[in-house]
Design a protein around this motif. Sequence first.
Motif, PDB file in Angstrom:
ATOM      1  N   PRO A  18       0.666  -1.248   0.035  1.00  0.00           N
ATOM      2  CA  PRO A  18       0.050   0.006  -0.042  1.00  0.00           C
ATOM      3  C   PRO A  18       0.810   1.345   0.081  1.00  0.00           C
ATOM      4  CG  PRO A  18      -0.192  -1.100   2.276  1.00  0.00           C
ATOM      5  CD  PRO A  18       0.578  -2.026   1.090  1.00  0.00           C
ATOM      6  N   ASN A  21       1.591   1.743  -3.676  1.00  0.00           N
ATOM      7  CA  ASN A  21       0.656   2.021  -4.426  1.00  0.00           C
ATOM      8  C   ASN A  21       0.129   3.479  -4.020  1.00  0.00           C
ATOM      9  OD1 ASN A  21      -1.282   1.479  -6.191  1.00  0.00           O
ATOM     10  ND2 ASN A  21      -2.756   0.867  -4.685  1.00  0.00           N
ATOM     11  N   ASN A  62      -0.696  -6.626  -5.000  1.00  0.00           N
ATOM     12  CA  ASN A  62      -1.806  -5.995  -5.144  1.00  0.00           C
ATOM     13  C   ASN A  62      -2.609  -6.246  -6.445  1.00  0.00           C
ATOM     14  OD1 ASN A  62      -1.844  -4.318  -2.928  1.00  0.00           O
ATOM     15  ND2 ASN A  62      -0.924  -2.627  -3.771  1.00  0.00           N
ATOM     16  N   THR A  98     -10.488  -1.272  -2.720  1.00  0.00           N
ATOM     17  CA  THR A  98      -8.887  -0.647  -3.057  1.00  0.00           C
ATOM     18  C   THR A  98      -8.319  -0.141  -1.810  1.00  0.00           C
ATOM     19  OG1 THR A  98      -9.662   0.785  -4.437  1.00  0.00           O
ATOM     20  CG2 THR A  98      -9.022  -1.235  -5.427  1.00  0.00           C
ATOM     21  N   MET A 101      -5.311  -1.266  -0.188  1.00  0.00           N
ATOM     22  CA  MET A 101      -4.286  -1.091  -1.028  1.00  0.00           C
ATOM     23  C   MET A 101      -3.373   0.072  -1.242  1.00  0.00           C
ATOM     24  SD  MET A 101      -5.737  -3.478  -4.116  1.00  0.00           S
ATOM     25  CE  MET A 101      -6.172  -5.000  -3.721  1.00  0.00           C
ATOM     26  N   PRO A 105      -4.709  -0.278  -7.680  1.00  0.00           N
ATOM     27  CA  PRO A 105      -3.370  -0.504  -8.291  1.00  0.00           C
ATOM     28  C   PRO A 105      -2.920  -0.197  -9.887  1.00  0.00           C
ATOM     29  CG  PRO A 105      -4.094  -2.611  -7.556  1.00  0.00           C
ATOM     30  CD  PRO A 105      -5.202  -1.185  -7.373  1.00  0.00           C
TER      31      PRO A 105
END
Length: 197
Positions: A18, A21, A62, A98, A101, A105
């Motif tokens: 994360p 990302n 991810n 998401t 994350m 991604p």
Amino acid sequence: MSTKAERTTAYIIETVAPVFNKHGYVGTSMSDLTEATGLTKGALYGNFENKEALALSAFQYNSNKLLEKIDEKLSDGRTSLDKIFVLTAFYRNYDVFTMDMGGCPILNVGVDAQHNNPLLSAAAKETIKTIEGKIALVFENGVNSGELRLPVTPLQFAKQLYTMLQGAVAMATMTGDRKYLINTVAYLEQLVRRELK
């Protein structure tokens, strides 16, 4: 049973995924990574050749989470039409999925890596093609069973559908307004009902 080294590597990837990302490849510093993991720079490089290898592993982590969820959604539903509606329902709440994350991604890495990391950029493009292929297979099965009529090839229609979904994800992300996502999904569901049956 996994070894301690394997568990450490998995922990690092899961923890930094994360971070990369959210902040991007260039925007993520080694101090960000050591702070997130609680490990030293040496410990990180003991498990990964360099920052690029770690970033690629983080994206793949991810990406795999996303692909597994899409597979799960596309296996729901008896008919091709059901499967498409399960997928669009998933995208209605995609931002929620998401969030842990660090965001989408595909969007984050795809844009960030475009001009500064060819390996990450290629990985993002490959994930896009994989998702489009999964959607196209649903459409192809629907056409072959006589359930759906498409005005173009299944892959072309899948690309258009996915483009609209990802465009809605991008707009919702950039504006902080979920209506882009919700309204686009509602429009796509109406389009599918009206045009494909």
